[in-house]
Design a protein around this motif. Structure first.
Motif, PDB file in Angstrom:
ATOM      1  N   SER A 290      -6.658   2.794  10.537  1.00  0.00           N
ATOM      2  CA  SER A 290      -6.153   1.620  11.237  1.00  0.00           C
ATOM      3  C   SER A 290      -5.816   1.951  12.679  1.00  0.00           C
ATOM      4  O   SER A 290      -6.122   1.195  13.607  1.00  0.00           O
ATOM      5  CB  SER A 290      -4.910   1.090  10.512  1.00  0.00           C
ATOM      6  OG  SER A 290      -4.314   0.053  11.240  1.00  0.00           O
TER       7      SER A 290
ATOM      8  N   LEU B 100       0.827  -1.205   0.000  1.00  0.00           N
ATOM      9  CA  LEU B 100       0.000   0.000   0.000  1.00  0.00           C
ATOM     10  C   LEU B 100       0.861   1.254   0.000  1.00  0.00           C
ATOM     11  O   LEU B 100       0.611   2.213  -0.737  1.00  0.00           O
ATOM     12  CB  LEU B 100      -0.928   0.005   1.224  1.00  0.00           C
ATOM     13  CG  LEU B 100      -2.069  -1.010   1.247  1.00  0.00           C
ATOM     14  CD1 LEU B 100      -2.880  -0.833   2.525  1.00  0.00           C
ATOM     15  CD2 LEU B 100      -2.957  -0.860   0.029  1.00  0.00           C
TER      16      LEU B 100
ATOM     17  N   VAL C 206      -5.435   5.786   5.360  1.00  0.00           N
ATOM     18  CA  VAL C 206      -5.469   4.361   5.699  1.00  0.00           C
ATOM     19  C   VAL C 206      -4.835   4.125   7.064  1.00  0.00           C
ATOM     20  O   VAL C 206      -5.388   3.410   7.910  1.00  0.00           O
ATOM     21  CB  VAL C 206      -4.737   3.543   4.614  1.00  0.00           C
ATOM     22  CG1 VAL C 206      -4.532   2.102   5.071  1.00  0.00           C
ATOM     23  CG2 VAL C 206      -5.519   3.576   3.307  1.00  0.00           C
TER      24      VAL C 206
END
Length: 310
Positions: free
Chosen positions: A289, A273, A285
């Motif tokens: 998370s 990623l 992201v």
């Protein structure tokens, strides 16, 4: 019939060859030393104290005093290899020693930035420079232990991640410099691994935070608490050190290694990623998370550990 000459790189292990593992007193380093010894190597295991030496000494594992930031220790290691009583060749060098001290970029004292770079980067370069002549003669292999943090830098992990980004770059250059000499350079990128270093990192972060100014407390206090909580929760599901050591030993001895290997599901997920997503998307992201970990798991004492999700 004339048989083609074997390429030594396709057979990276012979009986009773030497392997060096730095930072071998516990965690990943100790597990890697044990796994290499089980494969038949005589392992020179770098430790810093007599008590650590007693703890790691075993069949085929010989502790050597090695603080990689001390030139005399590095020189003594080179002499030990040169004067090996059985004239064994050095086939494998695993650069594993490391420290992790986490705080926001603005807050972490420069002395602690420098200390991390001395251990996590410059010390490894010193060992590589000293041992490359032996590895050229054996057409051996260097395995540099990096981190997910060498590709994706989480908040608060700036200094540690900086050392690993630098190690990644140095490894790329080194690989391209020495491949023609028959020396292979491989990077292993662990995610979370349960080791003593990772277990201590949260406590160290909170200790540094306690000494921050009131303004820095206001700016970063919640972020540090959330990061420590997230890291602690994550490490409860992290890879055991023994499993990490077994994989590193396999990487060190596989006939045709890749340039890089991830270690752990988090590393296998995050690293691709980070390489392909736009930076702002990757920020989102990682933030999501981070939030999911802190909302789903309350802070608990960190398990024994030395990798980190960074």
């Amino acid at each position: 019939m004339i048989r083609p000459r074997k390429d030594p790189r396709k057979n990276p292990r012979g009986p009773d060859e030497l392997a060096v593992v730095s930072g071998a007193s516990s965690g990943i380093g100790a597990a890697t030393a044990q796994a290499l010894a089980a494969k038949g190597y005589h392992v020179l295991a770098g430790v810093r104290t007599a008590s650590e030496a007693d703890a790691v000494r075993a069949d085929r594992i010989e502790p050597v005093t090695l603080d990689i930031t001390v030139p005399e220790h590095v020189q003594a290691l080179a002499r030990r290899i040169a004067d090996d009583p059985e004239r064994r060749v050095l086939r494998v060098l695993v650069n594993n020693a490391g420290i992790e001290i986490n705080a926001p970029v603005e807050v972490l004292p420069l002395a602690l930035w420098r200390e991390q770079f001395e251990v996590n980067l410059f010390g490894h370069i010193a060992v590589i420079q000293a041992l490359l002549p032996f590895l050229r003669r054996s057409r051996g292999r260097i395995v540099n232990i990096s981190s997910v943090g060498g590709v994706a830098a989480l908040p608060v992990f700036g200094a540690y991640a900086g050392t690993k980004f630098a190690l990644e770059a140095a490894s790329d250059s080194l690989r391209r410099e020495v491949s023609a000499h028959g020396v292979q350079v491989v990077v292993v990128q662990p995610g979370g691994v349960r080791t003593e270093m990772a277990a201590r990192s949260g406590a160290v972060s909170l200790e540094l935070a306690a000494g921050m100014s009131a303004e820095h407390q206001r700016l970063y206090g919640d972020l540090i608490d959330a990061t420590v909580s997230s890291n602690t929760a994550f490490l409860e599901r992290a890879v055991p050190a023994a499993k990490a050591g077994a994989k590193i030993a396999k990487v060190a001895t596989t006939p045709r290694p890749r340039a890089r290997y991830t270690l752990g599901t988090d590393a296998a997920f995050v690293i691709p990623l980070a390489r392909f997503l736009p930076a702002r998307v990757m920020d989102g992201v990682l933030a999501m998370s981070h939030r999911s970990r802190t909302t789903n798991t309350a802070p608990t004492p960190a398990p024994e550990s030395t990798g980190s999700p960074s």
